[in-house]
Design a protein around this motif. Structure first.
Motif, mmCIF file in Angstrom:
data_model
loop_
_atom_site.group_PDB
_atom_site.id
_atom_site.type_symbol
_atom_site.label_atom_id
_atom_site.label_comp_id
_atom_site.label_asym_id
_atom_site.label_seq_id
_atom_site.Cartn_x
_atom_site.Cartn_y
_atom_site.Cartn_z
ATOM 1 N N ASP A 34 46.060 42.454 32.618
ATOM 2 C CA ASP A 34 44.605 42.595 32.812
ATOM 3 C C ASP A 34 43.990 43.665 31.903
ATOM 4 O OD1 ASP A 34 44.389 40.529 34.566
ATOM 5 O OD2 ASP A 34 43.755 41.709 36.273
ATOM 6 N N VAL A 41 44.607 45.367 41.457
ATOM 7 C CA VAL A 41 45.328 44.389 42.286
ATOM 8 C C VAL A 41 46.058 45.089 43.438
ATOM 9 C CG1 VAL A 41 47.563 44.181 41.053
ATOM 10 C CG2 VAL A 41 46.523 42.152 42.118
ATOM 11 N N ARG A 44 43.466 45.528 46.067
ATOM 12 C CA ARG A 44 43.251 44.245 46.756
ATOM 13 C C ARG A 44 44.382 43.967 47.755
ATOM 14 N NH1 ARG A 44 44.205 38.734 44.323
ATOM 15 N NH2 ARG A 44 43.442 37.278 45.881
ATOM 16 N N TRP A 47 43.812 46.055 50.852
ATOM 17 C CA TRP A 47 42.671 45.486 51.606
ATOM 18 C C TRP A 47 43.086 44.206 52.327
ATOM 19 C CZ3 TRP A 47 38.787 43.250 53.930
ATOM 20 C CH2 TRP A 47 38.110 42.138 53.430
ATOM 21 N N VAL A 152 29.986 37.032 56.207
ATOM 22 C CA VAL A 152 30.485 38.386 55.907
ATOM 23 C C VAL A 152 30.426 39.250 57.164
ATOM 24 C CG1 VAL A 152 30.077 40.489 54.561
ATOM 25 C CG2 VAL A 152 29.924 38.249 53.447
ATOM 26 N N PHE A 156 33.650 41.010 59.085
ATOM 27 C CA PHE A 156 33.788 42.471 59.140
ATOM 28 C C PHE A 156 33.463 43.044 60.525
ATOM 29 C CE2 PHE A 156 33.909 41.911 54.565
ATOM 30 C CZ PHE A 156 34.766 42.914 54.122
ATOM 31 N N ILE A 175 35.861 47.871 40.514
ATOM 32 C CA ILE A 175 37.128 47.749 39.775
ATOM 33 C C ILE A 175 37.663 46.323 39.847
ATOM 34 C CG2 ILE A 175 37.829 50.169 39.978
ATOM 35 C CD1 ILE A 175 39.627 49.220 42.361
ATOM 36 N N GLY A 176 38.431 45.954 38.838
ATOM 37 C CA GLY A 176 39.136 44.683 38.843
ATOM 38 C C GLY A 176 38.291 43.525 38.364
ATOM 39 N N LEU A 229 29.902 37.422 42.957
ATOM 40 C CA LEU A 229 30.216 36.315 43.867
ATOM 41 C C LEU A 229 28.988 36.054 44.745
ATOM 42 C CD1 LEU A 229 33.629 37.842 44.986
ATOM 43 C CD2 LEU A 229 33.369 35.793 43.545
ATOM 44 N N THR A 231 28.914 36.120 47.915
ATOM 45 C CA THR A 231 28.917 37.171 48.953
ATOM 46 C C THR A 231 28.418 38.505 48.406
ATOM 47 O OG1 THR A 231 31.290 37.330 48.473
ATOM 48 C CG2 THR A 231 30.667 36.274 50.550
ATOM 49 N N PHE A 263 37.409 53.006 53.993
ATOM 50 C CA PHE A 263 38.682 52.474 53.491
ATOM 51 C C PHE A 263 39.847 53.030 54.313
ATOM 52 C CE2 PHE A 263 42.065 51.893 50.193
ATOM 53 C CZ PHE A 263 41.919 50.528 50.013
HETATM 54 FE FE1 CCH Z 1 37.288 41.567 46.835
HETATM 55 N N1 CCH Z 1 37.551 39.836 45.788
HETATM 56 N N2 CCH Z 1 36.213 40.554 48.234
HETATM 57 N N3 CCH Z 1 37.180 43.240 47.975
HETATM 58 N N4 CCH Z 1 38.490 42.501 45.530
HETATM 59 C C1 CCH Z 1 38.245 39.704 44.624
HETATM 60 C C2 CCH Z 1 38.849 40.695 43.893
HETATM 61 C C3 CCH Z 1 38.933 42.011 44.318
HETATM 62 C C4 CCH Z 1 35.905 39.229 48.217
HETATM 63 C C5 CCH Z 1 36.331 38.296 47.289
HETATM 64 C C6 CCH Z 1 37.090 38.607 46.166
HETATM 65 C C7 CCH Z 1 36.534 43.372 49.164
HETATM 66 C C8 CCH Z 1 35.689 42.423 49.739
HETATM 67 C C9 CCH Z 1 35.605 41.115 49.318
HETATM 68 C C10 CCH Z 1 38.831 43.843 45.570
HETATM 69 C C11 CCH Z 1 38.608 44.719 46.618
HETATM 70 C C12 CCH Z 1 37.867 44.398 47.746
HETATM 71 C C13 CCH Z 1 38.226 38.325 44.232
HETATM 72 C C14 CCH Z 1 38.890 37.764 42.982
HETATM 73 C C15 CCH Z 1 37.509 37.642 45.175
HETATM 74 C C16 CCH Z 1 37.204 36.172 45.189
HETATM 75 C C17 CCH Z 1 40.376 37.501 43.206
HETATM 76 C C18 CCH Z 1 41.025 37.024 41.916
HETATM 77 O O1 CCH Z 1 40.614 35.966 41.429
HETATM 78 O O2 CCH Z 1 41.926 37.728 41.413
HETATM 79 C C19 CCH Z 1 35.029 38.919 49.333
HETATM 80 C C20 CCH Z 1 34.480 37.554 49.664
HETATM 81 C C21 CCH Z 1 34.835 40.092 49.995
HETATM 82 C C22 CCH Z 1 34.011 40.362 51.199
HETATM 83 O O3 CCH Z 1 33.185 39.563 51.636
HETATM 84 C C23 CCH Z 1 36.844 44.648 49.742
HETATM 85 C C24 CCH Z 1 36.326 45.127 51.096
HETATM 86 C C25 CCH Z 1 37.681 45.286 48.860
HETATM 87 C C26 CCH Z 1 38.330 46.645 48.960
HETATM 88 C C27 CCH Z 1 37.829 47.637 49.665
HETATM 89 C C28 CCH Z 1 39.459 44.218 44.320
HETATM 90 C C29 CCH Z 1 39.929 45.622 43.926
HETATM 91 C C30 CCH Z 1 39.522 43.069 43.537
HETATM 92 C C31 CCH Z 1 40.063 42.940 42.111
HETATM 93 C C32 CCH Z 1 41.504 42.487 42.101
HETATM 94 C C33 CCH Z 1 42.078 42.348 40.708
HETATM 95 O O4 CCH Z 1 43.161 41.771 40.606
HETATM 96 O O5 CCH Z 1 41.465 42.790 39.725
#
Ligand code: CCH
Length: 289
Positions: A34, A41, A44, A47, A152, A156, A175-176, A229, A231, A263
Motif C-alpha cells: 500500500d 490495516v 482496521r 476495529w 450506522v 454503533f 488513514i488507509g 463511502l 456512510t 477507540f
Molecule cells: Fe472503515 N472501512 N468503516 N473504519 N476503515 C474501510 C477501511 C478502513 C467502514 C467501511 C470501510 C470505521 C468505520 C467504518 C478503517 C477504520 C475504521 C473500508 C475499505 C470500508 C469499506 C476496506 C478495503 O477495501 O480495504 C464503515 C461502513 C464504517 C462505519 O460505518 C471505524 C470506526 C474505524 C476505526 C476506528 C481503516 C483504518 C481502514 C483502512 C484499511 C486499509 O487497509 O487501508
C-alpha cells in the motif's frame, strides 16, 4: 524459551514495551505494501475484532479473537484482514504469553500512535477462545458502507456508542484506503493516508460527487483521487452527525481527545477485565464461561 509454564512463575513480568517495539518495527517493514505502511490495516483489524459487540447480550467484541476462525474470518466485511493477522504472527511467536486478542488490539493502538495520532489508553486482559468453544457470531454485525445514517446508528448504538463517538471513530478514515479486491470500493480518503489527523473531516466538508463507474456507489472529490463511502457522506448529510464533523474539522486536539476515548472504549467492549495487579501475567486469565 518457547515453553510457557502453565502457571507462570510469580517473577514473570510480561514486557509490553517489547511487544510495542516489535509492532513498531513491522509497520513500515514493506515498501511494496500500500502506501508503505501496515498501520491502517492493523487499525482496521483492531476495529473489526472489537466492532462485533452487542451490548444487549454481551456477545462479540475483541475478547476471544474469534476472527482466527470461520465463519468470522470469511465474512465479506473482513476481507483483507488475513494480511493484518499474518504480519502479527511472528510477534505472537516471539511473545507467546500475549493473547491474540490483546495483540490485535494493542497493534491498532501502536499503529495510531506511530502514525502521529493520540495516545490511547490500552490494558491487557483479553483471553483467546478455542475454536470449538465459541458460538459463531451471526454475519452482519459490522457496518455496510453502502447503507445510510439509520444503519450506522443501529450498528454503533448496539455497541453502546452515541452520535459524537460515532463521528469521532469515523475519523480513522484519515488513514488507509479502500481496495477493489477487498470491499469493491477504491481509493484513500485523504492525501496523507499514513498520517493520523483530522484530515477526514476537513476533506468531508469539501465538494463531493458520485463517481461515474460500474463499481458500487462511492463519492469522489474534484481531483478524482480521494473517495468517500456512502456512510461517510451521511456524516455530513445528517445534521446531528454534521455538528461533530464541523467541530473536529476545526479542532484537531478535540478530535484526538474524543477519538482516543472512543477507540479505547471500542477495544474494551465485552472484555471481562479482572481486578488484577498488572504485574501478573495476562496469560493465565480465568477460563471463559
Ligand atoms: Fe472503515 N472501512 N468503516 N473504519 N476503515 C474501510 C477501511 C478502513 C467502514 C467501511 C470501510 C470505521 C468505520 C467504518 C478503517 C477504520 C475504521 C473500508 C475499505 C470500508 C469499506 C476496506 C478495503 O477495501 O480495504 C464503515 C461502513 C464504517 C462505519 O460505518 C471505524 C470506526 C474505524 C476505526 C476506528 C481503516 C483504518 C481502514 C483502512 C484499511 C486499509 O487497509 O487501508
Amino acid at each position: 524459551s518457547s515453553a510457557i509454564p502453565a502457571t507462570p512463575s510469580k517473577d514473570f513480568k510480561p514486557d509490553y514495551q517489547a511487544v510495542r517495539a516489535a509492532i513498531e518495527d513491522v509497520l513500515e517493514s514493506n515498501d511494496e505494501y500500500d502506501d508503505g505502511s501496515y498501520g491502517p490495516v492493523l487499525v482496521r483489524l483492531a476495529w473489526h475484532t472489537s466492532g462485533t459487540y452487542d451490548k444487549n447480550d454481551n456477545t462479540g467484541g475483541s475478547n476471544g479473537a474469534t476472527m482466527r476462525f470461520g465463519p468470522e474470518s470469511g465474512w465479506g466485511a473482513n476481507a483483507g484482514l488475513g494480511d493484518a493477522r499474518d504480519i502479527l504472527e511472528p510477534i505472537k511467536k516471539k511473545f507467546p504469553w500475549i493473547s491474540y486478542s490483546d495483540l490485535w488490539t494493542l497493534a491498532g493502538v501502536v499503529a495510531i500512535e506511530a502514525m502521529g495520532g493520540p495516545q490511547i489508553k490500552w490494558r491487557p486482559g483479553r483471553s483467546d477462545k478455542e475454536e470449538n468453544g465459541c458460538v459463531p457470531l451471526p454475519d452482519g454485525r459490522l457496518p455496510d458502507a453502502s447503507r445510510d445514517n439509520k444503519h450506522v446508528r443501529d450498528v454503533f448504538y448496539r455497541m453502546g456508542f452515541n452520535d459524537q463517538e460515532i463521528v469521532a471513530l469515523m475519523g480513522a478514515h484519515a488513514i488507509g484506503r479502500c481496495h477493489a479486491d477487498r470491499s469493491g470500493f477504491v481509493g484513500p480518503w485523504t492525501f496523507s493516508p499514513t498520517t493520523f489527523s483530522n484530515g477526514y473531516f476537513t476533506e468531508l466538508k469539501g465538494k463531493w460527487h458520485k463517481k461515474k463507474w460500474n463499481g458500487p456507489i462511492q463519492y469522489e472529490d474534484k481531483t478524482g483521487e480521494l473517495m468517500m463511502l456512502p456512510t461517510d457522506m451521511w456524516m455530513v448529510w445528517d445534521k446531528k452527525f454534521r455538528q461533530y464533523v464541523d467541530l473536529y474539522a476545526k479542532d484537531q486536539d478535540k478530535f484526538f481527545e474524543d477519538f482516543a476515548a472512543a477507540f479505547s472504549k471500542l477495544l474494551e467492549l465485552g472484555v471481562p477485565f479482572e481486578k488484577r495487579d498488572f504485574n501478573t501475567s495476562p496469560s493465565s486469565p480465568k477460563p471463559m464461561a
